[in-house]
Structures are given as structure tokens and as C-alpha cells.
Design a protein around this motif. Structure first.
Motif, PDB file in Angstrom:
ATOM      1  N   CYS A  32     -12.922 -25.956  10.750  1.00 23.65           N
ATOM      2  CA  CYS A  32     -13.468 -26.611  11.934  1.00 23.65           C
ATOM      3  C   CYS A  32     -14.853 -26.036  12.203  1.00 23.65           C
ATOM      4  CB  CYS A  32     -12.579 -26.368  13.147  1.00 23.65           C
ATOM      5  SG  CYS A  32     -10.899 -26.991  12.965  1.00 23.65           S
ATOM      6  N   GLU A  55      -4.199 -34.531   8.761  1.00 26.22           N
ATOM      7  CA  GLU A  55      -4.131 -33.940  10.100  1.00 26.22           C
ATOM      8  C   GLU A  55      -5.422 -33.212  10.480  1.00 26.22           C
ATOM      9  OE1 GLU A  55      -1.510 -33.748  12.439  1.00 26.22           O
ATOM     10  OE2 GLU A  55      -0.494 -35.287  11.278  1.00 26.22           O
ATOM     11  N   GLN A  59     -10.311 -34.281  16.319  1.00 24.35           N
ATOM     12  CA  GLN A  59      -9.415 -34.155  17.468  1.00 24.35           C
ATOM     13  C   GLN A  59      -8.448 -32.981  17.292  1.00 24.35           C
ATOM     14  OE1 GLN A  59      -9.828 -35.970  20.325  1.00 24.35           O
ATOM     15  NE2 GLN A  59      -8.443 -34.389  21.089  1.00 24.35           N
ATOM     16  N   TRP A  60      -7.955 -32.780  16.067  1.00 26.50           N
ATOM     17  CA  TRP A  60      -7.049 -31.670  15.804  1.00 26.50           C
ATOM     18  C   TRP A  60      -7.747 -30.345  16.107  1.00 26.50           C
ATOM     19  CZ3 TRP A  60      -6.671 -27.340  12.726  1.00 26.50           C
ATOM     20  CH2 TRP A  60      -5.412 -26.760  12.631  1.00 26.50           C
ATOM     21  N   CYS A  61      -9.002 -30.216  15.684  1.00 24.73           N
ATOM     22  CA  CYS A  61      -9.763 -28.986  15.955  1.00 24.73           C
ATOM     23  C   CYS A  61      -9.961 -28.789  17.455  1.00 24.73           C
ATOM     24  CB  CYS A  61     -11.110 -29.021  15.247  1.00 24.73           C
ATOM     25  SG  CYS A  61     -10.982 -28.825  13.454  1.00 24.73           S
ATOM     26  N   LEU A  62     -10.245 -29.880  18.173  1.00 20.45           N
ATOM     27  CA  LEU A  62     -10.418 -29.771  19.622  1.00 20.45           C
ATOM     28  C   LEU A  62      -9.105 -29.407  20.312  1.00 20.45           C
ATOM     29  CD1 LEU A  62     -12.804 -32.794  20.240  1.00 20.45           C
ATOM     30  CD2 LEU A  62     -13.395 -30.356  20.321  1.00 20.45           C
ATOM     31  N   ASP A  63      -8.002 -29.999  19.852  1.00 23.06           N
ATOM     32  CA  ASP A  63      -6.686 -29.709  20.433  1.00 23.06           C
ATOM     33  C   ASP A  63      -6.223 -28.284  20.129  1.00 23.06           C
ATOM     34  OD1 ASP A  63      -6.620 -32.259  21.423  1.00 23.06           O
ATOM     35  OD2 ASP A  63      -5.293 -33.045  19.848  1.00 23.06           O
ATOM     36  N   TYR A  64      -6.763 -27.687  19.072  1.00 21.16           N
ATOM     37  CA  TYR A  64      -6.393 -26.320  18.688  1.00 21.16           C
ATOM     38  C   TYR A  64      -7.002 -25.294  19.648  1.00 21.16           C
ATOM     39  CZ  TYR A  64      -4.745 -22.839  15.347  1.00 21.16           C
ATOM     40  OH  TYR A  64      -4.063 -21.802  14.739  1.00 21.16           O
ATOM     41  N   ASN A  65      -7.902 -25.760  20.510  1.00 18.50           N
ATOM     42  CA  ASN A  65      -8.540 -24.927  21.538  1.00 18.50           C
ATOM     43  C   ASN A  65      -9.270 -23.713  20.969  1.00 18.50           C
ATOM     44  OD1 ASN A  65      -7.730 -26.585  23.676  1.00 18.50           O
ATOM     45  ND2 ASN A  65      -5.722 -25.599  23.726  1.00 18.50           N
ATOM     46  N   LYS A  70     -15.199 -25.050  22.650  1.00 14.16           N
ATOM     47  CA  LYS A  70     -14.878 -25.326  24.056  1.00 14.16           C
ATOM     48  C   LYS A  70     -15.907 -26.230  24.737  1.00 14.16           C
ATOM     49  CE  LYS A  70     -16.965 -21.212  26.016  1.00 14.16           C
ATOM     50  NZ  LYS A  70     -16.803 -20.016  26.783  1.00 14.16           N
TER      51      LYS A  70
END
Length: 127
Positions: A32, A55, A59-65, A70
Motif C-alpha cells: 500500500c 483483495e 479500499q482495502w488499504c484504506l480499510d486497513y487503517n 489516514k
């Protein structure tokens, strides 16, 4: 006797190679990149390599926080790359190949040395 030992050794190597087929597959990772900073995250092992790469999305990277993501709001702020690390099976096959090649080379050199020693021994006994 030598042929029997050689055949047993080859059978043992073949059995090891068959056992390697049950070794865990390659691990998938998602890189990411947010802005100019990157983080590599290991994908869950229960996903196949294809599924893991599907996967690995923005979006997955953003959801991984991830802390580096940020402040990412735009799609251009986040990029992803999916890749796999070599599996243990691949590494094991290379190691077995190196051992076999080294063993055959050592055997060849030992056989050559033994032949020369036997020739010198026969010459000394004939005198």
C-alpha cells in the motif's frame, strides 16, 4: 552393492520431492503506497494467491487503517501492488538440486581419485 545404495539414495531423494508437494504455497503481500510512503501487509493465508491479489485494492488499504493513509482522500493518493514471496517448496527444490549436483560432483571426483590410486597400487605390486 554400490548400485543398490545408489538406487536407495535416489529413491530417498524422490520421496523427499514428493513430500514437498504438501508444503505451504507462496505468501501473498499487498504493498500500500499512500502519497510517497509505502507499507507492505501480508494477506491472509486462507486466501488463494489469485483471491489475495483481487483483495489488494485501494479500499482495502484504506480499510486497513494504516497510519500513512489516514489523510488519503483521493484515489490518486493511494496505489497498491500485489506480489508473492517464493514458497518453501521452491526453495526446497533448489536446495535438493544443489545437494544432488554437489553429491554427484563429489562422487565423480572420489571415483577418479580411487581409480588413480588403484592404478598406482597395481603398478607398485607389479614391480
Amino acid at each position: 552393492m554400490s548400485h543398490i545404495l545408489t538406487r536407495l539414495w535416489l529413491l530417498n531423494v524422490m520421496a523427499m520431492l514428493v513430500n514437498l508437494s504438501t508444503v505451504k504455497a507462496a505468501s501473498s503481500f499487498c504493498k500500500c503506497t499512500c502519497f510517497r510512503n509505502s507499507t507492505i501487509v501480508r494477506m491472509p493465508d486462507e486466501l488463494s494467491a489469485t483471491q489475495a491479489c483481487l483483495e489488494c485494492t485501494r479500499q482495502w488499504c484504506l480499510d486497513y487503517n494504516l497510519p500513512i493513509c489516514k489523510d488519503a482522500l483521493l484515489e490518486t493518493d493511494v496505489t497498491t501492488t500485489c506480489f508473492q514471496r517464493d514458497s518453501v517448496k521452491d526453495e526446497s527444490i533448489v536446495i535438493v538440486f544443489i545437494i544432488v549436483a554437489g553429491g554427484l560432483t563429489a562422487w565423480s571426483l572420489a571415483k577418479l581419485g580411487l581409480t588413480k590410486w588403484q592404478e598406482r597400487r597395481q603398478q607398485s605390486t607389479q614391480l
